[in-house]
Design a protein around this motif. Structure first.
Motif, mmCIF file in Angstrom:
data_model
loop_
_atom_site.group_PDB
_atom_site.id
_atom_site.type_symbol
_atom_site.label_atom_id
_atom_site.label_comp_id
_atom_site.label_asym_id
_atom_site.label_seq_id
_atom_site.Cartn_x
_atom_site.Cartn_y
_atom_site.Cartn_z
ATOM 1 N N ALA A 105 -11.844 4.462 12.028
ATOM 2 C CA ALA A 105 -10.789 3.978 12.902
ATOM 3 C C ALA A 105 -11.349 3.129 13.881
ATOM 4 C CB ALA A 105 -10.217 5.277 13.476
ATOM 5 N N MET A 106 -12.557 3.134 14.335
ATOM 6 C CA MET A 106 -13.327 2.186 15.264
ATOM 7 C C MET A 106 -13.384 0.678 14.585
ATOM 8 S SD MET A 106 -16.020 4.505 17.169
ATOM 9 C CE MET A 106 -16.646 3.089 18.273
ATOM 10 N N ALA A 107 -13.710 0.685 13.372
ATOM 11 C CA ALA A 107 -13.899 -0.573 12.627
ATOM 12 C C ALA A 107 -12.455 -1.225 12.411
ATOM 13 C CB ALA A 107 -14.449 -0.460 11.261
ATOM 14 N N PHE A 108 -11.576 -0.530 12.260
ATOM 15 C CA PHE A 108 -10.059 -0.820 12.175
ATOM 16 C C PHE A 108 -9.668 -1.527 13.596
ATOM 17 C CE2 PHE A 108 -5.518 -0.265 11.444
ATOM 18 C CZ PHE A 108 -5.401 -1.111 10.303
ATOM 19 N N TRP A 148 -5.176 9.390 9.773
ATOM 20 C CA TRP A 148 -5.600 8.083 8.995
ATOM 21 C C TRP A 148 -5.999 7.220 9.710
ATOM 22 C CZ3 TRP A 148 -5.165 3.098 8.651
ATOM 23 C CH2 TRP A 148 -5.715 2.363 7.513
ATOM 24 N N PRO A 149 -7.101 6.421 9.451
ATOM 25 C CA PRO A 149 -8.299 6.947 8.647
ATOM 26 C C PRO A 149 -8.983 8.296 9.036
ATOM 27 C CG PRO A 149 -9.094 5.080 9.812
ATOM 28 C CD PRO A 149 -7.851 5.092 9.948
ATOM 29 N N THR A 150 -9.668 8.768 7.823
ATOM 30 C CA THR A 150 -9.883 10.326 7.996
ATOM 31 C C THR A 150 -11.252 10.259 8.817
ATOM 32 O OG1 THR A 150 -11.375 10.176 6.011
ATOM 33 C CG2 THR A 150 -8.951 11.002 6.195
ATOM 34 N N GLY A 202 -8.733 5.111 2.659
ATOM 35 C CA GLY A 202 -8.914 5.799 3.745
ATOM 36 C C GLY A 202 -8.133 7.137 3.883
ATOM 37 N N VAL A 203 -7.650 7.565 2.795
ATOM 38 C CA VAL A 203 -6.849 8.779 2.765
ATOM 39 C C VAL A 203 -7.871 10.120 2.927
ATOM 40 C CG1 VAL A 203 -5.251 10.395 1.614
ATOM 41 C CG2 VAL A 203 -4.934 7.966 1.662
ATOM 42 N N LEU A 236 0.765 -1.055 -0.074
ATOM 43 C CA LEU A 236 -0.107 -0.008 0.085
ATOM 44 C C LEU A 236 0.958 1.221 -0.083
ATOM 45 C CD1 LEU A 236 -2.707 -1.097 2.435
ATOM 46 C CD2 LEU A 236 -2.719 -1.335 0.074
ATOM 47 N N ALA A 237 1.316 1.607 -1.243
ATOM 48 C CA ALA A 237 2.350 2.636 -1.400
ATOM 49 C C ALA A 237 1.864 4.070 -1.575
ATOM 50 C CB ALA A 237 3.299 2.170 -2.246
ATOM 51 N N ALA A 238 0.616 4.185 -1.145
ATOM 52 C CA ALA A 238 -0.159 5.470 -1.672
ATOM 53 C C ALA A 238 0.214 6.309 -0.521
ATOM 54 C CB ALA A 238 -1.666 5.189 -1.708
ATOM 55 N N PRO A 239 0.383 7.568 -0.703
ATOM 56 C CA PRO A 239 1.220 8.438 0.363
ATOM 57 C C PRO A 239 0.079 8.778 1.167
ATOM 58 C CG PRO A 239 0.649 9.664 -1.627
ATOM 59 C CD PRO A 239 0.494 8.367 -1.902
ATOM 60 N N ALA A 240 0.315 8.910 2.534
ATOM 61 C CA ALA A 240 -0.520 9.181 3.618
ATOM 62 C C ALA A 240 -0.820 10.950 3.613
ATOM 63 C CB ALA A 240 -0.257 8.788 4.921
#
Length: 401
Positions: free
Chosen positions: A334-337, A327-329, A400-401, A241-245
């Motif tokens: 965040a709670m689900a994670f 992250w996540p926004t 999630g960005v 997952l190399a997408a920038p945060a």
């Protein structure tokens, strides 16, 4: 004689002592109705056993120990008539055992803290480095975990009910598991390699001498899945997952990659690992403080109270870190994670406990002093990487960005 301390040890259920006619020598600094026995041992400078008409007191000199260490002494009921030397020896033996056990617990706790901090610092550095540094280090951990798994499969407790795979097949499976993370780092996917590895293992088992057994095939294939395929998702999570945060305010030195180093994979890995650590820590503290109701017979020490506290701690950690890294926004994500990380860690822990219970062992190995084996430390992470990666790829739009 140095300062003495005394402890009632009726709880040791020592055999009754009997006294002979008591010494009345006037040179004794204690009562004339007492008898003194001296004994030296390797760990204590001197043990002084005093028998009075009502009780027996075991005094231990502290000259041979550190000044801050409390020394255990014994008090046992004695009959006023005769002294049994064999019973006196048992009293001394019990005392030495208590002292040795106390020293072993202190040493084990020190090892647990020292090695735990060392592992935490090393793991944090490897996760931050990412790339091939993370992959090669992760492959070494996978190889050690696979070796422990196949040793558990070959243990007496499991082999009583099944036939384990031959040793050469176990070694080949361990090597294949270690190669899987590096293959996925190089190729970007692993599905075909797992299928090919399973075919090779099945062919080797079917062509062996003697009568092949289904138990051999099932335990070997599960080993490839449990020790090889599932852990590879951590490589896909950290490096794939190399997408920038974009919203992350954390900084990173320019010569080490700068702000672009903070990718979704790095942030998600840090939050997931931290949530698992928080779940284990809060569950342990909650179980010690409030634990009353056993969670499952697979792991008798786990309680519902500790599990609930660990659940709350895991979600709280996930939410706090999501605010720190932006992250996540959304709060719901965040709670689900956090919920996903918690259930992955709990069922990973219970799965390894089930394997150890059937094997009849307490720890999966002895590689890490004070902690046991590799599987004892990483069991909570086995399923979590796959769950976290699938959640981000499937349910979080734009990662999630």
């Amino acid at each position: 004689m140095a300062t003495m301390s005394y402890l009632d040890v009726d709880r040791f259920k020592l055999p009754p002592l009997s006294l002979p006619p008591l010494c009345t020598c006037p040179c004794r600094p204690i009562s004339s109705q007492s008898l003194i026995i001296h004994r030296r041992c390797s760990r204590l400078s001197q043990i002084r056993l005093v028998f009075s008409r009502r009780k027996a007191v075991l005094r231990v000199s502290q000259n041979g120990l550190l000044p801050h260490r409390r020394v255990i002494t014994a008090v046992a009921q004695a009959e006023p008539d005769r002294l049994d030397e064999g019973n006196a020896e048992k009293v001394l033996g019990y005392t030495e055992d208590v002292i040795l056990e106390s020293q072993q617990k202190v040493s084990q706790l020190k090892n647990r803290i020292i090695f735990g901090l060392g592992i935490g610092v090393a793991a944090g550095g490897v996760v931050l480095a990412g790339g091939w540094v993370f992959t090669v280090a992760f492959a070494a951990v996978v190889f050690a975990g696979a070796r422990e798994y196949f040793e558990l499969v070959r243990s007496r407790g499991i082999t009583e009910g099944m036939t384990p795979p031959p040793r050469y097949v176990s070694r080949v499976c361990s090597i294949i598991c270690a190669l899987m993370p590096m293959f996925i780092m190089y190729r970007g996917h692993i599905d075909v390699s797992v299928t090919s590895a399973a075919f090779v293992v099945a062919m080797a088992l079917l062509l062996q001498r003697g009568n092949p057994r289904f138990a051999q095939l099932s335990s070997a294939i599960f080993g490839l899945f449990y020790c090889g395929y599932l852990p590879c998702f951590w490589v896909k999570l950290r490096c794939g997952l190399a997408a920038p945060a974009l919203n992350t305010s954390a900084t990173w030195p320019f010569f080490l990659g700068g702000q672009a180093h903070w990718t979704v994979g790095l942030v998600a890995t840090l939050i997931s690992i931290s949530s698992i650590i928080a779940a284990d820590t809060f569950a342990f503290l909650g179980g010690k403080t409030f634990g009353r109701t056993p969670l499952t017979s697979i792991s008798p020490k786990k309680t519902w109270e500790g599990t609930i506290v660990g659940f709350c701690g895991c979600i709280l950690t996930s939410v706090i870190l999501s605010k720190v890294f932006s992250w996540p926004t959304t709060l719901f994500s965040a709670m689900a994670f956090g919920v996903l990380n918690f259930f992955g860690s709990v069922f990973g822990d219970l799965t390894e406990s089930m394997i150890k219970r059937d094997a009849g062992v307490k720890d999966s190995g002895s590689l890490i002093p004070g902690h046991g084996g590799i599987l004892d430390r990483v069991d909570s992470y086995v399923f979590t990487g796959a769950l976290a990666y699938s959640f981000i790829k499937t349910f979080l739009p734009l990662y999630g960005v």
